[in-house]
Design an enzyme around this catalytic site. Structure first.
Site, PDB file in Angstrom:
ATOM      1  N   ASP A 337      -2.606   5.989  34.157  1.00 27.37           N
ATOM      2  CA  ASP A 337      -3.418   7.190  33.919  1.00 27.37           C
ATOM      3  C   ASP A 337      -3.531   7.365  32.421  1.00 27.37           C
ATOM      4  O   ASP A 337      -2.737   6.812  31.673  1.00 27.37           O
ATOM      5  CB  ASP A 337      -2.689   8.431  34.445  1.00 27.37           C
ATOM      6  CG  ASP A 337      -2.756   8.526  35.941  1.00 27.37           C
ATOM      7  OD1 ASP A 337      -3.420   7.685  36.546  1.00 27.37           O
ATOM      8  OD2 ASP A 337      -2.121   9.450  36.484  1.00 27.37           O
ATOM      9  N   ASP A 642      -0.063  10.941  39.731  1.00 29.43           N
ATOM     10  CA  ASP A 642       0.637  12.217  39.725  1.00 29.43           C
ATOM     11  C   ASP A 642       0.213  13.143  40.861  1.00 29.43           C
ATOM     12  O   ASP A 642       0.982  13.936  41.337  1.00 29.43           O
ATOM     13  CB  ASP A 642       0.465  12.922  38.370  1.00 29.43           C
ATOM     14  CG  ASP A 642      -0.977  12.930  37.905  1.00 29.43           C
ATOM     15  OD1 ASP A 642      -1.868  12.816  38.763  1.00 29.43           O
ATOM     16  OD2 ASP A 642      -1.211  13.073  36.693  1.00 29.43           O
ATOM     17  N   ASP A 646      -2.912  10.605  45.011  1.00 26.21           N
ATOM     18  CA  ASP A 646      -2.556   9.294  44.452  1.00 26.21           C
ATOM     19  C   ASP A 646      -1.548   8.574  45.347  1.00 26.21           C
ATOM     20  O   ASP A 646      -1.306   7.379  45.174  1.00 26.21           O
ATOM     21  CB  ASP A 646      -1.910   9.461  43.055  1.00 26.21           C
ATOM     22  CG  ASP A 646      -2.939   9.824  42.005  1.00 26.21           C
ATOM     23  OD1 ASP A 646      -4.116   9.491  42.208  1.00 26.21           O
ATOM     24  OD2 ASP A 646      -2.567  10.427  40.990  1.00 26.21           O
TER      25      ASP A 646
HETATM   26  P1  ATP Z   1      -6.063  11.073  33.981  1.00 26.49           P
HETATM   27  O1  ATP Z   1      -6.621  10.722  35.311  1.00 26.49           O
HETATM   28  O2  ATP Z   1      -5.905   9.950  33.086  1.00 26.49           O
HETATM   29  O3  ATP Z   1      -4.880  11.966  34.020  1.00 26.49           O
HETATM   30  P2  ATP Z   1      -7.687  13.285  33.219  1.00 26.49           P
HETATM   31  O4  ATP Z   1      -6.499  14.165  33.201  1.00 26.49           O
HETATM   32  O5  ATP Z   1      -8.609  13.431  32.094  1.00 26.49           O
HETATM   33  O6  ATP Z   1      -7.281  11.803  33.256  1.00 26.49           O
HETATM   34  P3  ATP Z   1      -8.555  14.807  35.393  1.00 26.49           P
HETATM   35  O7  ATP Z   1      -7.404  15.686  35.170  1.00 26.49           O
HETATM   36  O8  ATP Z   1      -8.899  14.380  36.764  1.00 26.49           O
HETATM   37  O9  ATP Z   1      -8.432  13.493  34.569  1.00 26.49           O
HETATM   38  O10 ATP Z   1      -9.786  15.513  34.701  1.00 26.49           O
HETATM   39  C1  ATP Z   1     -11.087  15.017  34.873  1.00 26.49           C
HETATM   40  C2  ATP Z   1     -12.070  15.966  34.219  1.00 26.49           C
HETATM   41  O11 ATP Z   1     -11.980  17.239  34.826  1.00 26.49           O
HETATM   42  C3  ATP Z   1     -11.804  16.200  32.754  1.00 26.49           C
HETATM   43  O12 ATP Z   1     -12.499  15.269  31.957  1.00 26.49           O
HETATM   44  C4  ATP Z   1     -12.355  17.605  32.526  1.00 26.49           C
HETATM   45  O13 ATP Z   1     -13.728  17.568  32.257  1.00 26.49           O
HETATM   46  C5  ATP Z   1     -12.146  18.274  33.863  1.00 26.49           C
HETATM   47  N1  ATP Z   1     -10.968  19.126  33.865  1.00 26.49           N
HETATM   48  C6  ATP Z   1      -9.724  18.784  33.522  1.00 26.49           C
HETATM   49  N2  ATP Z   1      -8.868  19.793  33.662  1.00 26.49           N
HETATM   50  C7  ATP Z   1      -9.604  20.849  34.098  1.00 26.49           C
HETATM   51  C8  ATP Z   1      -9.308  22.205  34.446  1.00 26.49           C
HETATM   52  N3  ATP Z   1      -8.087  22.699  34.382  1.00 26.49           N
HETATM   53  N4  ATP Z   1     -10.314  22.981  34.866  1.00 26.49           N
HETATM   54  C9  ATP Z   1     -11.550  22.491  34.968  1.00 26.49           C
HETATM   55  N5  ATP Z   1     -11.894  21.246  34.668  1.00 26.49           N
HETATM   56  C10 ATP Z   1     -10.941  20.408  34.228  1.00 26.49           C
END
Ligand code: ATP
Length: 909
Positions: A337, A642, A646
């Site tokens: 991730d 996480d 997953d």
């Molecule tokens: P990884 O999968 O590597 O952990 P990540 O944390 O960026 O990556 P997600 O957490 O799935 O992936 O987030 C994907 C997208 O969702 C982000 O790019 C953002 O635009 C949006 N996002 C992340 N956190 C929030 C939140 N708390 N509320 C609304 N949108 C969010």
């Protein structure tokens, strides 16, 4: 005591109580939860929230089990027979040997268990509760009846709970009901005699929240929970063995059988053919069997594993499934991730993009210290009303809290992304608490990776309701109409948003869009159907999450170790590429998006999967397909995760790696290893340790088998060639007791060799006992035999007494084993260096201990009386040492020859 005290409590049918009755019965404040004082009282009254630990085998049983092995049976029978023959000295030696063996095995096993126990306790469950009016995280063990618990998808239910509020809550109760389909929970009470599966207003300890969120009251803890009642024990984390250990144990059994048969044949040869005295021959073959059967093998391997696993835990990699230690050494691809694993998960808003402006934001971390500027000039909230709309939206569509510690640092309770938004609003001077009280939250759709958005519904006044939504820009854009002023302003077309967004993303910023929609005030719920259209886009928020410095190095180390690193992220493709590039992942390569993965069938995916290192906007289902595709191309895959979704990918991966800090319980339960610090670099370290542990096991085998073999060959050769026996049975047992138990264990403490991460991953099909192994064992066995027997015959030839020659033969074997222990520190590499000779403190201690024992054997009169040994002169000791050193040098020479041979083969190819 507490558990005893409360064991007889009446069972209450909590599922038939409505919410108010439950609250009344448990005497709690629905908003503020319990006070600290009340928690204390209840902890005293009800005890900790834990199940009694599964009772392990008692110490006595463990001790007695040490006698359950082929070697001990052989020796016990022999002791019986010598006893009947009235040969008390031999019987005594045999019994002492058996006893020492059992004690050593017992102590070693205890150590291994202790190490594994310590690791188990590192995986304790945590829960979010409301106490004294604030939300805190505590160890689930400290929950008491009456606690208010908050749950989100992926959580494990920490006790038996009565639901207070719930939103889209589905729970997997398979652990209690056997039903693998998740159950949708509701608030209504059910009849007192409803079966467990129908009690929809209850959540039971040990079950898993699959989706949604809830608050609930703890009604029962510890042994009073349903789980406690059916006395299901907490899932055992470790099994204590791995395929390799099983393979070796089986090999050991076969070897024991072969040795017993061989001993029988030796006995027959000695008595019938060479006319040795049957009694002497009998003791001889018993000693032969005792010296040749590698009885300590499985025990020491388990210890090596346990010590290694403990070392890994100290470095933040907690192994849940022991076989993973072996698999780690074979891993060829690590899929990681991004957020929190490759990056620090310390979010800071850096840019606000609106229809007309791009604002910069300064400051780092969560402290509300920094400025908002436009083209370098600081701006105030009232100068740009759109800024206050944006800040308000970001504060309201937000589940996190910022807290200032006494040392002045700021901490986020909740999602770091949301924490960054709160810090941004605070920099503008917006009071989050005030905003939240003016526009209270009525309903929400929590953020989940699959939807990539979060929505909240607020009621300001009787006639005004607002839905705020924030999430991935492309998701939010699809539900918005572009503000009219964009079209009216010639310089700002919708394309302009796009280009500014792209520019921000390709500089590594994580992007979030925020939008708003006014709805009818009668609406009290927000659902996905409300999110189709009608929103007004307020802004794009650019958040920086810096890469972890140590990961750059870790990625390079993995590459050198033949391990490919791939990033699988939910983030935007441009952001992912930029972060990847800064870490050395996917440089100059094409990146794939989740949508592109979806458009491919499995064959197509399999074709490209090895060439792509960055996968963006990917969902958990894509992770599963990627693992499968990689495995189909023959890769051994480690996959991080996480979220609750997953879990399938983690289970499918060869090594599933869950995040200890931000990971859900569901992910942890599906994993083989948990990263206590969520850090990618820890996976690299774990691979290094895993390879080291495997090496140590191999080193131990390469040490033990030839030392056993050498002693056995001495006896066999003497009998076959009708020579005077160079050692008595008691003497052979002495060698075995002294050397094999003290020396070999030191190898369990070897740290991984410095070049373990420069080797290619191990082929998992490669057998442990290869031709090379057989050769090394045979060569060293013969060297030992030649050294000891040669010295013995030479001494006899010179006219030394039989006692002296035997003492020298025994000392030569012991000395050779001490030297060979140093050889065994490295399998292929020469040990002729300072580090090689003196690098393992435990080896030096073991050698010193062994030397003291051998000196006592030679010079202490009680031992002389027992073993028929005798004093040796300086010259004689020198000869003994020379034998040991010669074997040491031969063993080193073999490594060099082997190296040259490999080099030659490589160049010849
Ligand atoms: P990884 O999968 O590597 O952990 P990540 O944390 O960026 O990556 P997600 O957490 O799935 O992936 O987030 C994907 C997208 O969702 C982000 O790019 C953002 O635009 C949006 N996002 C992340 N956190 C929030 C939140 N708390 N509320 C609304 N949108 C969010």
């Amino acid at each position: 005591m507490n558990e005893q005290k409360t064991r007889n409590r009446q069972t209450v049918n909590w599922h038939s109580f409505n919410v108010d009755n439950t609250i009344e019965q448990l005497q709690i404040d629905r908003n503020d939860g319990l006070s600290s004082q009340e928690v204390e009282n209840r902890l005293k009254k009800f005890g900790n929230n834990r199940l009694p630990r599964p009772r392990g085998r008692s110490a006595w049983v463990r001790f007695l089990l040490q006698f359950h092995n082929v070697l001990i049976y052989v020796m016990l029978i022999a002791a019986g027979i010598t006893g009947m023959l009235g040969d008390w000295v031999d019987t005594g030696v045999l019994l002492a040997a058996i006893f020492i063996n059992a004690v050593i095995g017992f102590v070693q096993e205890g150590k291994a268990e202790q190490a594994l126990d310590a690791i188990r306790s590192m995986l304790s469950l945590h829960s979010t509760v409301i106490r004294n009016g604030s939300r805190i995280e505590i160890e689930a063990e400290k929950l008491v009846p009456g606690d208010l618990v908050m749950l989100v998808s992926g959580d494990k239910v920490p006790a038996d709970l009565r639901l207070l509020t719930s939103k889209g809550l589905r729970v997997n109760e398979a652990i209690l009901t056997g039903e693998s389909q998740a159950v949708e929970k509701t608030l209504e009470p059910v009849s007192p005699d409803a079966p467990l599966g129908d009690r929809l207003c209850m959540l039971y300890s040990g079950t898993l929240v699959v989706s949604g969120q809830a608050t609930a009251i703890v009604v029962e803890t510890g042994i009073h929970t349903e789980l406690g009642r059916i006395s299901a024990m907490l899932a055992q984390v470790q099994t204590g063995t791995t395929p390799l250990i099983r393979q070796i144990t089986k090999f050991g059994h076969w070897l024991a059988l072969v040795i017993v048969l061989l001993s029988g044949a030796t006995y027959a040869t000695g008595v019938l053919w060479h006319h040795h005295a049957p009694k002497e021959m009998f003791m001889m073959v018993v000693a032969l069997a005792a010296s040749a059967i590698p009885e300590g093998l499985p025990a020491i391997m388990t210890i090596t594993l346990a010590l290694g696993v403990r070392r890994m835990a100290k470095r933040n990699a907690i192994i849940r499934q022991l076989p993973a230690v072996e698999t780690l050494g074979s891993v060829t691809v690590i899929c990681s991730d991004k957020t929190g694993t490759l990056t620090r998960n310390e979010m800071t808003v850096q840019r606000i993009i609106t229809a007309t402006h791009v604002f910069g934001v300064s400051g780092v971390g969560y402290a509300p210290e920094g400025k908002v500027d436009l083209g370098g000039v600081q701006v105030a909230l009232n100068e740009y009303p759109e800024l206050s709309d944006i800040a308000r939206a970001l504060v309201l569509c937000n589940d996190a809290q910022l807290r200032k510690h006494s040392d002045g640092t700021w901490q986020v309770i909740g999602d770091p992304t949301e924490g960054a938004l709160l810090a941004f609003a605070a920099k503008l001077g917006l009071d989050a608490e005030l905003e939240r009280s003016v526009m209270p939250l009525t309903d929400a759709i929590p953020f989940e990776s699959e939807h990539r958005l979060m929505a909240t519904l607020h009621h300001q006044t009787e006639d005004k309701s607002i839905i705020y939504v924030k999430g991935a820009p492309e998701r939010i854009r699809a539900m918005c109409h572009i503000p009219s002023d964009i079209n009216e302003t010639p310089h700002h077309s919708p394309n302009d948003w796009e280009s500014k967004a792209k520019e921000a993303a390709s500089s590594g910023l994580r992007l979030l869009a925020v939008a708003v929609k006014v709805v009818d005030s009668t609406q009290h719920e927000v659902n996905f159907s409300d999110l189709n259209s009608g929103f007004t886009l307020l802004a794009l928020v650019g958040i920086i999450d810096p890469p972890r410095d140590e990961v750059i190095m870790a990625v390079a180390v993995c590459n050198a170790a033949g391990i490919k690193v791939k990033m699988i992220t939910g983030d935007h493709v441009e952001t992912a590429r930029a972060i990847g590039a800064s870490l050395g992942i996917g440089l100059h390569k094409h990146a794939l998006t989740g949508a592109e993965i979806e458009a491919m069938d499995d064959d197509q995916l399999q074709e490209v999967v090895l060439d792509v290192d960055v996968f963006a906007r990917a969902s958990p289902e894509h992770k599963l397909r990627l693992v499968q595709a990689l495995q189909n191309t023959g890769q051994i895959v480690a996959m991080t995760g996480d979220g609750v979704n997953d879990a399938p990918a983690l289970k499918r991966a060869d090594v599933g790696v869950a995040m200890g800090l931000k990971g859900t319980e569901a992910a942890k339960e599906a994993s083989d290893m948990v990263l206590a610090d969520d850090n990618f670099a820890t996976i690299g370290n774990a691979v290094r340790e895993g390879r080291g542990i495997y090496d140590n096991i191999r080193k131990f085998i390469l040490f033990t088998l030839p030392t056993n073999g050498g002693e056995a060959l001495v006896v066999i050769a003497a009998i076959l060639f009708q020579l005077t026996l160079p050692m008595t049975p008691a003497q052979i047992l002495w060698i075995n007791m002294v050397t094999s138990s003290t020396l070999g264990l030191a190898l369990a403490f070897e740290s991984p060799e410095f070049d373990v991460m420069r080797r290619q991953p191990r082929d998992p099909r490669e057998p442990l006992l290869s031709w090379f192994f057989a050769w090394r064992v045979l060569m060293v066995s013969i060297l030992m035999m030649a050294g000891s027997l040669g010295l013995f015959l030479w001494e006899i030839d010179r006219g030394s007494s039989l006692e002296t020659a035997r003492t020298m033969a025994v000392s030569a074997i012991v000395g050779a084993e001490m030297f060979y222990l140093i050889n065994s520190r490295y399998i292929y590499k020469s040990v002729l260096s300072l580090e090689g000779l003196f690098g393992n403190r435990y080896a030096l201690i073991a050698i010193a201990a062994c030397a003291v024992l051998q000196l006592a054997y030679t010079h202490a009169s009680p031992l002389q009386a027992l073993f028929n040994s005798t004093d040796l002169s300086y010259d004689e000791w020198l000869k003994v040492l020379l034998v040991g050193m010669t074997i040491f040098l031969f063993a080193e020479l073999e490594k060099v020859t082997l190296y040259l041979f490999r080099l030659w083969r490589k160049t010849a190819h």
